[in-house]
Scaffold this motif. Sequence first.
Motif, PDB file in Angstrom:
ATOM      1  N   GLN A 173      -7.889   7.061   6.796  1.00 51.22           N
ATOM      2  CA  GLN A 173      -7.826   5.597   6.853  1.00 51.22           C
ATOM      3  C   GLN A 173      -8.573   4.979   5.689  1.00 51.22           C
ATOM      4  OE1 GLN A 173     -10.400   3.006   8.532  1.00 51.22           O
ATOM      5  NE2 GLN A 173     -11.503   4.392   9.905  1.00 51.22           N
ATOM      6  N   PHE A 174      -9.695   5.575   5.293  1.00 54.43           N
ATOM      7  CA  PHE A 174     -10.431   5.036   4.152  1.00 54.43           C
ATOM      8  C   PHE A 174      -9.682   5.277   2.846  1.00 54.43           C
ATOM      9  CE2 PHE A 174     -14.196   5.637   7.029  1.00 54.43           C
ATOM     10  CZ  PHE A 174     -14.487   4.287   7.148  1.00 54.43           C
ATOM     11  N   ALA A 175      -9.061   6.442   2.709  1.00 57.36           N
ATOM     12  CA  ALA A 175      -8.282   6.727   1.503  1.00 57.36           C
ATOM     13  C   ALA A 175      -7.168   5.699   1.339  1.00 57.36           C
ATOM     14  CB  ALA A 175      -7.712   8.142   1.562  1.00 57.36           C
ATOM     15  N   VAL A 176      -6.519   5.347   2.440  1.00 57.79           N
ATOM     16  CA  VAL A 176      -5.484   4.317   2.413  1.00 57.79           C
ATOM     17  C   VAL A 176      -6.065   2.982   1.955  1.00 57.79           C
ATOM     18  CG1 VAL A 176      -4.036   2.864   3.898  1.00 57.79           C
ATOM     19  CG2 VAL A 176      -3.908   5.345   4.075  1.00 57.79           C
ATOM     20  N   GLN A 177      -7.173   2.580   2.541  1.00 52.68           N
ATOM     21  CA  GLN A 177      -7.752   1.275   2.216  1.00 52.68           C
ATOM     22  C   GLN A 177      -8.264   1.214   0.780  1.00 52.68           C
ATOM     23  OE1 GLN A 177      -9.689  -1.130   5.332  1.00 52.68           O
ATOM     24  NE2 GLN A 177      -9.922   0.781   6.474  1.00 52.68           N
ATOM     25  N   PHE A 178      -8.844   2.311   0.296  1.00 48.80           N
ATOM     26  CA  PHE A 178      -9.339   2.325  -1.087  1.00 48.80           C
ATOM     27  C   PHE A 178      -8.173   2.286  -2.075  1.00 48.80           C
ATOM     28  CE2 PHE A 178     -13.294   4.814   0.485  1.00 48.80           C
ATOM     29  CZ  PHE A 178     -13.851   3.625   0.962  1.00 48.80           C
ATOM     30  N   ALA A 179      -7.113   3.038  -1.798  1.00 47.67           N
ATOM     31  CA  ALA A 179      -5.958   3.040  -2.682  1.00 47.67           C
ATOM     32  C   ALA A 179      -5.298   1.662  -2.714  1.00 47.67           C
ATOM     33  CB  ALA A 179      -4.958   4.109  -2.246  1.00 47.67           C
ATOM     34  N   LEU A 180      -5.188   1.017  -1.559  1.00 41.23           N
ATOM     35  CA  LEU A 180      -4.644  -0.339  -1.511  1.00 41.23           C
ATOM     36  C   LEU A 180      -5.520  -1.306  -2.305  1.00 41.23           C
ATOM     37  CD1 LEU A 180      -3.615  -0.541   2.252  1.00 41.23           C
ATOM     38  CD2 LEU A 180      -2.044  -0.592   0.299  1.00 41.23           C
ATOM     39  N   ALA A 181      -6.845  -1.142  -2.190  1.00 42.67           N
ATOM     40  CA  ALA A 181      -7.763  -2.013  -2.914  1.00 42.67           C
ATOM     41  C   ALA A 181      -7.625  -1.857  -4.423  1.00 42.67           C
ATOM     42  CB  ALA A 181      -9.203  -1.725  -2.494  1.00 42.67           C
ATOM     43  N   LYS A 182      -7.198  -0.678  -4.862  1.00 41.87           N
ATOM     44  CA  LYS A 182      -6.982  -0.420  -6.287  1.00 41.87           C
ATOM     45  C   LYS A 182      -5.618  -0.911  -6.767  1.00 41.87           C
ATOM     46  CE  LYS A 182     -10.680   1.907  -7.765  1.00 41.87           C
ATOM     47  NZ  LYS A 182     -11.446   1.570  -8.986  1.00 41.87           N
ATOM     48  N   GLY A 183      -4.788  -1.405  -5.852  1.00 44.69           N
ATOM     49  CA  GLY A 183      -3.479  -1.915  -6.228  1.00 44.69           C
ATOM     50  C   GLY A 183      -2.372  -0.888  -6.207  1.00 44.69           C
ATOM     51  N   ALA A 184      -2.593   0.243  -5.533  1.00 41.77           N
ATOM     52  CA  ALA A 184      -1.566   1.276  -5.444  1.00 41.77           C
ATOM     53  C   ALA A 184      -0.527   0.922  -4.390  1.00 41.77           C
ATOM     54  CB  ALA A 184      -2.217   2.623  -5.105  1.00 41.77           C
ATOM     55  N   LEU A 185       0.646   1.538  -4.502  1.00 41.69           N
ATOM     56  CA  LEU A 185       1.691   1.452  -3.480  1.00 41.69           C
ATOM     57  C   LEU A 185       1.507   2.660  -2.571  1.00 41.69           C
ATOM     58  CD1 LEU A 185       4.661   0.626  -5.881  1.00 41.69           C
ATOM     59  CD2 LEU A 185       3.230  -1.000  -4.618  1.00 41.69           C
ATOM     60  N   VAL A 186       1.100   2.425  -1.341  1.00 43.67           N
ATOM     61  CA  VAL A 186       0.622   3.497  -0.475  1.00 43.67           C
ATOM     62  C   VAL A 186       1.614   3.799   0.637  1.00 43.67           C
ATOM     63  CG1 VAL A 186      -1.298   4.313   0.938  1.00 43.67           C
ATOM     64  CG2 VAL A 186      -1.747   2.784  -1.006  1.00 43.67           C
ATOM     65  N   TYR A 187       1.808   5.084   0.882  1.00 47.45           N
ATOM     66  CA  TYR A 187       2.614   5.607   1.979  1.00 47.45           C
ATOM     67  C   TYR A 187       1.744   6.590   2.759  1.00 47.45           C
ATOM     68  CZ  TYR A 187       6.549   3.807  -0.779  1.00 47.45           C
ATOM     69  OH  TYR A 187       7.404   3.000  -1.487  1.00 47.45           O
TER      70      TYR A 187
END
Length: 334
Positions: A173-187
């Motif tokens: 869950q943290f990996a998802v939130q950090f990647a989103l915070a960096k502007g990544a497109l997350v799946y």
Amino acid sequence: MKAITLNLELSDKIELSDIDLPEIGSNDVLVRVKAAALNHRDEWCRQGLYPNLRNGVVLGSDGAGIITEVGEEVDKSWIGMEVIINPAMNWGNDQRVQSKDFKILGMPENGTLAEYVKVPADRIHPKPSHLSWAESAALPLGGLTAYRAACVQGQVKKGDKVLVTGFGGGVAQFAVQFALAKGALVYVSSSKVEKIKKAKELGVKNGFNYTDDNWSDIALEETGGFDLIIDSAMGDTLDHLIKVIKPGGRIVYYGATKGNPKGFQARKVFWNQMQLIGSTMGSDLDFEQMLEMVKEKNIVPIIDDVFGLEESVKAFDRMKEGHQTGKIVVQIEK
């Protein structure tokens, strides 16, 4: 004080015990724990899957609380401060890898599932003001592990297509939130529809059910492949990850719950310039940078459930079942 201690002679393997308050050294602080959180390592200790286990040790790596006492060489202004604890101890001076003396709070040394915990003064950080006690307790180990995997080893950046496998656990869950915070497109991938739904509420583009034999075909068709994959399973799932990673992409893994892969597509890896990168916990610098991101982006941990100290067996059983979405918290002091 009351604490959850390991007792492998009992059927539950843990028990609520009365133990002495810890005596602090000159560079230590004593924290009155407000909340603690479970990690898989706590349940694995309970199952006897760690080496050198000893009955009587207080489990728990994650915690947040108020400093009540400091050692003679520690700044007295810390007394009364609300803090969270960095459970990664003795990382060392090399940012690339932990030292041979590296260890994690909660085993072999007493951890956070107690009314008080003693830690070195350099393990404490001011509690993020936007987080509750339960949310603060949920952050340290999972947040640090995810930050290093996604941001340090994975070098996630804006526009990257990122797959986080096994969404629902703390690190994922943290990996998802950090990647989103960096502007990544997350799946994400998960075996549970409700977990994928929760991920989408965070801003995830889509999720794939990894129990479907053709999930990697579906993912590849939809996304065109991923720049970065963050995984904790490995095992034979590695074949699927290699299939969906783009040429030049990075697969970062911070665990191997499914063991070693039986086969390995070495030719495809070297021909497509893929990177397989190991990652575990994180350095003190990683922890500081993780905290800054959490505060700057107002990131809030997902809490699955909160239990009282006397309900710790239920909390551990919840972890054992593996159905949680987010962190399991033990409220020490209300």
